[in-house]
Design a protein around this motif. Structure first.
Motif, PDB file in Angstrom:
ATOM      1  N   TRP A  75       0.867  -1.183   0.000  1.00  0.00           N
ATOM      2  CA  TRP A  75       0.000   0.000   0.000  1.00  0.00           C
ATOM      3  C   TRP A  75       0.904   1.234   0.000  1.00  0.00           C
ATOM      4  N   ILE A  76       0.730   2.084  -1.005  1.00  0.00           N
ATOM      5  CA  ILE A  76       1.643   3.203  -1.222  1.00  0.00           C
ATOM      6  C   ILE A  76       0.873   4.519  -1.195  1.00  0.00           C
ATOM      7  N   ASN A  77       1.420   5.471  -0.470  1.00  0.00           N
ATOM      8  CA  ASN A  77       0.837   6.812  -0.408  1.00  0.00           C
ATOM      9  C   ASN A  77       1.129   7.527  -1.718  1.00  0.00           C
ATOM     10  N   ALA A  78       0.450   7.105  -2.771  1.00  0.00           N
ATOM     11  CA  ALA A  78       0.690   7.675  -4.094  1.00  0.00           C
ATOM     12  C   ALA A  78      -0.568   7.499  -4.928  1.00  0.00           C
ATOM     13  N   GLY A  79      -1.061   8.579  -5.493  1.00  0.00           N
ATOM     14  CA  GLY A  79      -2.262   8.527  -6.316  1.00  0.00           C
ATOM     15  C   GLY A  79      -2.373   9.790  -7.136  1.00  0.00           C
ATOM     16  N   SER A  80      -3.512   9.961  -7.779  1.00  0.00           N
ATOM     17  CA  SER A  80      -3.672  11.102  -8.683  1.00  0.00           C
ATOM     18  C   SER A  80      -3.624  12.442  -7.955  1.00  0.00           C
ATOM     19  N   ARG A  81      -3.838  12.439  -6.632  1.00  0.00           N
ATOM     20  CA  ARG A  81      -3.790  13.699  -5.894  1.00  0.00           C
ATOM     21  C   ARG A  81      -2.386  14.302  -5.881  1.00  0.00           C
ATOM     22  N   TYR A  82      -1.381  13.482  -6.068  1.00  0.00           N
ATOM     23  CA  TYR A  82      -0.003  13.957  -6.003  1.00  0.00           C
ATOM     24  C   TYR A  82       0.560  14.288  -7.385  1.00  0.00           C
ATOM     25  N   GLU A  83      -0.325  14.433  -8.360  1.00  0.00           N
ATOM     26  CA  GLU A  83       0.100  14.765  -9.708  1.00  0.00           C
ATOM     27  C   GLU A  83      -0.149  16.254 -10.002  1.00  0.00           C
ATOM     28  N   THR A  84       0.520  16.740 -11.013  1.00  0.00           N
ATOM     29  CA  THR A  84       0.259  18.090 -11.491  1.00  0.00           C
ATOM     30  C   THR A  84      -0.704  18.012 -12.671  1.00  0.00           C
ATOM     31  N   GLU A  85      -1.130  19.153 -13.134  1.00  0.00           N
ATOM     32  CA  GLU A  85      -2.031  19.175 -14.296  1.00  0.00           C
ATOM     33  C   GLU A  85      -1.352  18.538 -15.508  1.00  0.00           C
ATOM     34  N   LYS A  86      -0.048  18.729 -15.618  1.00  0.00           N
ATOM     35  CA  LYS A  86       0.692  18.183 -16.748  1.00  0.00           C
ATOM     36  C   LYS A  86       0.874  16.676 -16.636  1.00  0.00           C
ATOM     37  N   THR A  87       1.030  16.176 -15.400  1.00  0.00           N
ATOM     38  CA  THR A  87       1.305  14.748 -15.217  1.00  0.00           C
ATOM     39  C   THR A  87       0.088  13.967 -14.743  1.00  0.00           C
ATOM     40  N   ASN A  88      -1.085  14.568 -14.745  1.00  0.00           N
ATOM     41  CA  ASN A  88      -2.290  13.867 -14.301  1.00  0.00           C
ATOM     42  C   ASN A  88      -2.494  12.590 -15.114  1.00  0.00           C
ATOM     43  N   GLY A  89      -2.564  11.468 -14.430  1.00  0.00           N
ATOM     44  CA  GLY A  89      -2.693  10.176 -15.077  1.00  0.00           C
ATOM     45  C   GLY A  89      -1.459   9.316 -14.964  1.00  0.00           C
ATOM     46  N   VAL A  90      -0.356   9.892 -14.481  1.00  0.00           N
ATOM     47  CA  VAL A  90       0.904   9.150 -14.453  1.00  0.00           C
ATOM     48  C   VAL A  90       0.869   8.027 -13.427  1.00  0.00           C
ATOM     49  N   ALA A  91       0.187   8.203 -12.285  1.00  0.00           N
ATOM     50  CA  ALA A  91       0.121   7.152 -11.268  1.00  0.00           C
ATOM     51  C   ALA A  91      -0.588   5.921 -11.814  1.00  0.00           C
ATOM     52  N   HIS A  92      -1.684   6.133 -12.526  1.00  0.00           N
ATOM     53  CA  HIS A  92      -2.419   5.012 -13.114  1.00  0.00           C
ATOM     54  C   HIS A  92      -1.641   4.397 -14.273  1.00  0.00           C
ATOM     55  N   PHE A  93      -0.988   5.228 -15.068  1.00  0.00           N
ATOM     56  CA  PHE A  93      -0.152   4.735 -16.171  1.00  0.00           C
ATOM     57  C   PHE A  93       0.967   3.856 -15.612  1.00  0.00           C
ATOM     58  N   LEU A  94       1.578   4.301 -14.516  1.00  0.00           N
ATOM     59  CA  LEU A  94       2.645   3.540 -13.888  1.00  0.00           C
ATOM     60  C   LEU A  94       2.145   2.200 -13.382  1.00  0.00           C
ATOM     61  N   GLU A  95       0.942   2.185 -12.829  1.00  0.00           N
ATOM     62  CA  GLU A  95       0.358   0.919 -12.360  1.00  0.00           C
ATOM     63  C   GLU A  95       0.296  -0.095 -13.493  1.00  0.00           C
ATOM     64  N   HIS A  96      -0.045   0.359 -14.695  1.00  0.00           N
ATOM     65  CA  HIS A  96      -0.062  -0.535 -15.853  1.00  0.00           C
ATOM     66  C   HIS A  96       1.341  -1.009 -16.214  1.00  0.00           C
ATOM     67  N   MET A  97       2.287  -0.083 -16.186  1.00  0.00           N
ATOM     68  CA  MET A  97       3.638  -0.388 -16.654  1.00  0.00           C
ATOM     69  C   MET A  97       4.406  -1.286 -15.695  1.00  0.00           C
ATOM     70  N   ILE A  98       4.025  -1.291 -14.435  1.00  0.00           N
ATOM     71  CA  ILE A  98       4.738  -2.074 -13.428  1.00  0.00           C
ATOM     72  C   ILE A  98       4.824  -3.543 -13.818  1.00  0.00           C
ATOM     73  N   PHE A  99       3.805  -4.046 -14.528  1.00  0.00           N
ATOM     74  CA  PHE A  99       3.733  -5.479 -14.838  1.00  0.00           C
ATOM     75  C   PHE A  99       4.334  -5.827 -16.201  1.00  0.00           C
ATOM     76  N   LYS A 100       4.992  -4.872 -16.849  1.00  0.00           N
ATOM     77  CA  LYS A 100       5.462  -5.105 -18.211  1.00  0.00           C
ATOM     78  C   LYS A 100       6.890  -5.636 -18.295  1.00  0.00           C
ATOM     79  N   GLY A 101       7.460  -6.003 -17.171  1.00  0.00           N
ATOM     80  CA  GLY A 101       8.774  -6.610 -17.200  1.00  0.00           C
ATOM     81  C   GLY A 101       9.802  -5.853 -16.386  1.00  0.00           C
ATOM     82  N   THR A 102      10.746  -6.603 -15.821  1.00  0.00           N
ATOM     83  CA  THR A 102      11.826  -6.029 -15.020  1.00  0.00           C
ATOM     84  C   THR A 102      13.157  -6.482 -15.597  1.00  0.00           C
ATOM     85  N   ASP A 103      14.241  -6.087 -14.947  1.00  0.00           N
ATOM     86  CA  ASP A 103      15.563  -6.543 -15.380  1.00  0.00           C
ATOM     87  C   ASP A 103      15.695  -8.050 -15.227  1.00  0.00           C
ATOM     88  N   LYS A 104      14.914  -8.618 -14.316  1.00  0.00           N
ATOM     89  CA  LYS A 104      15.009 -10.037 -13.990  1.00  0.00           C
ATOM     90  C   LYS A 104      13.969 -10.878 -14.711  1.00  0.00           C
TER      91      LYS A 104
END
Length: 479
Positions: A75-104
């Motif tokens: 559980w992470i203290n991170a959501g759309s409230r911590y975004e700017t007008e320019k970056t609104n949507g980045v938290a949700h976009f990141l949630e999608h990208m998290i599962f797209k592969g790692t170095d391992k």
């Protein structure tokens, strides 16, 4: 990887210090809190919520029930409230990208390992929190923790994957736009908190989805995915010492904080309305609300009781006019809507309390005024009997919601972020029991009587009354 939005609809209050630690409770309920409607019996054994903390600030909280399965998540203290007008949507976009592969691991490796474990891995983003969790067999706890650590700390965030994911998120936005309830609540936030981050959507606007780059995602991770903003929570067949050791092993290198501290912009509630008139729609979808209480407000219990009293109803329920809830009885008798739902949504420093309903275009005015009458009755006319009945419903619902390792794990994680501790269910029961009819009426007066409401509506909304008329009905003559 599937993702979903979470609307935080559960609301609690806090009166004890945040630093208080939890201990196991094994004495009879009557000895600890006196008689309650929920548990007066014999011996009620409560499972202990154990809490630890790493040197980097990451908290570990778990409840062990000895079940063969468990749910473990971040559980992470991170959501759309911590975004700017320019970056609104980045938290949700990141949630999608998290599962797209790692170095391992590649995306395929992640999916195969999770499936071979017989596990379930998912995530969601809200306005104030981001969550990644896995439900697995108890014997696979370390594997689950290691995968969660890998995807949240070592994701490649590849440019090709980012370009592919734009289309996925845009399709998700189309699906959300087809859900009228989601749209109404986004509109409600937009008008209630206009000009502040809470007024923006979680997914962000289309132009942001098309312009977000890898640097935006990396910057968001470096700023928010730090130890002091994270909780590793678990419930079910999990050993707390093992979980703490695993946290140190896999999350110990997380930085304690970021050099770029997240900025929390203050909210600004504005009584106002927003309307999207679509005469081709078969019914109008409307939300009427006032500013509610924050997560930690001591008024929250009273608002929860009031919301429970109004309850929810749908024509498919088959409920007759003989229902004991006078508000619902009036709605059914006059055939004023297809469905309605009272809600109490809480955030760190504010909240929205109100009713969402679906009605025919010719019944909008009558339904709107009936809802407002119900609001005013909460301020003066709700009886002690009705308060006691709502309290019983509320306690039952709270207990039923904690059925299974996943809802318990979610309860632990959310409480740790919002209160700094897990609030025991019997403490909540005691707080609910302590509320009198006068307490509920006074709290409703404080938040409802003569307050500026917010209204969001879509559909054939020609009959929505003028805002000044609605505002004037947020009071009534009292002797």
């Amino acid at each position: 990887m599937a993702s979903k939005l979470l609307r935080v609809a559960n609301s609690l209050s806090r009166t004890l210090p945040r630093v208080q630690k939890l201990t196991g409770v094994t004495a009879p309920v009557s000895q600890r809190y006196g008689s309650t409607d929920v548990a007066t019996a014999s011996q009620v054994q409560l499972l202990e919520t154990r809490v630890s903390e790493l040197s980097n600030g990451l908290k570990i909280a778990s409840e062990s029930s000895g079940e063969p399965t468990c749910t473990v998540g971040l559980w992470i203290n991170a959501g759309s409230r911590y975004e700017t007008e320019k970056t609104n949507g980045v938290a949700h976009f990141l949630e999608h990208m998290i599962f797209k592969g790692t170095d391992k691991r590649s995306q395929c490796d992640i999916e195969l390992q999770v499936e071979n474990m017989g596990a379930h891995l998912n995530a969601y983003t809200s306005r104030e929190q981001t969550v990644y969790y896995a439900k697995c067999f108890a014997k696979d706890v370390e594997k689950a923790v290691e995968i969660l650590a890998d995807i949240t700390q070592n994701s490649k965030l590849g440019k090709e994957e980012i370009e592919r994911e734009r289309g996925v998120i845009l399709r998700e936005m189309q699906e959300v736009d087809m859900n009228q309830q989601e749209v109404v609540f986004d509109y409600l936030h937009a008008t209630a908190y206009q000009g502040t981050p809470l007024g923006r959507t979680i997914l962000g606007p289309t132009e942001n989805i098309m312009s977000i780059q890898r640097d935006d995602l990396v910057d968001y991770v470096n700023t928010h995915y730090t130890g002091d903003r994270m909780v590793l929570a678990a419930a079910g067949g999990v050993d707390h010492k093992q979980l703490t050791d695993l946290a140190g092993k896999y999350f110990g290198k997380l930085p304690k904080t970021s050099s770029k501290r997240p900025e929390v912009f203050p909210t600004r509630y504005t009584g106002s309305f927003i309307e999207n008139r679509e005469d081709d729609m078969p019914a109008a979808h409307i939300a009427l609300a006032v500013e509610g209480a924050s997560w930690e407000s001591t008024d929250n219990i009273g608002l929860m009781i009031a919301s429970t009293h109004l309850g929810s109803w749908d024509r498919t329920h088959g409920t007759s006019t003989n229902t004991v809830n006078s508000f619902t009885s009036r709605i059914i008798a006059d055939n004023l809507c297809h469905s309605y739902m009272a809600f109490n949504t809480c955030y760190t420093d504010t909240g929205l309390w109100g009713i969402y309903f679906v009605t025919d275009k010719m019944d909008i005015t009558d339904m709107m005024f009936s809802v407002q009458e119900g609001f005013m009755n909460l301020c003066s006319s709700i009886t002690d009997f009705e308060v006691e009945r709502a309290k019983r419903f509320l306690k039952t619902n709270m207990i039923l919601q904690l059925d299974g390792t996943t809802p318990i794990c979610e309860d632990i994680g959310r409480h740790m972020l919002c209160y700094g501790r897990r609030v025991p269910i019997l403490e909540m029961i005691k707080r609910i029991d302590s509320m009198s009819g006068d307490d509920v009426r006074n709290i409703c007066n404080k938040y409802l009587f003569d307050k500026c409401p917010v209204i969001a509506s879509i559909g054939p909304t020609e009959q929505v009354p003028d805002y000044n008329l609605i505002r004037g009905r947020m009071q009534k003559y009292r002797l």
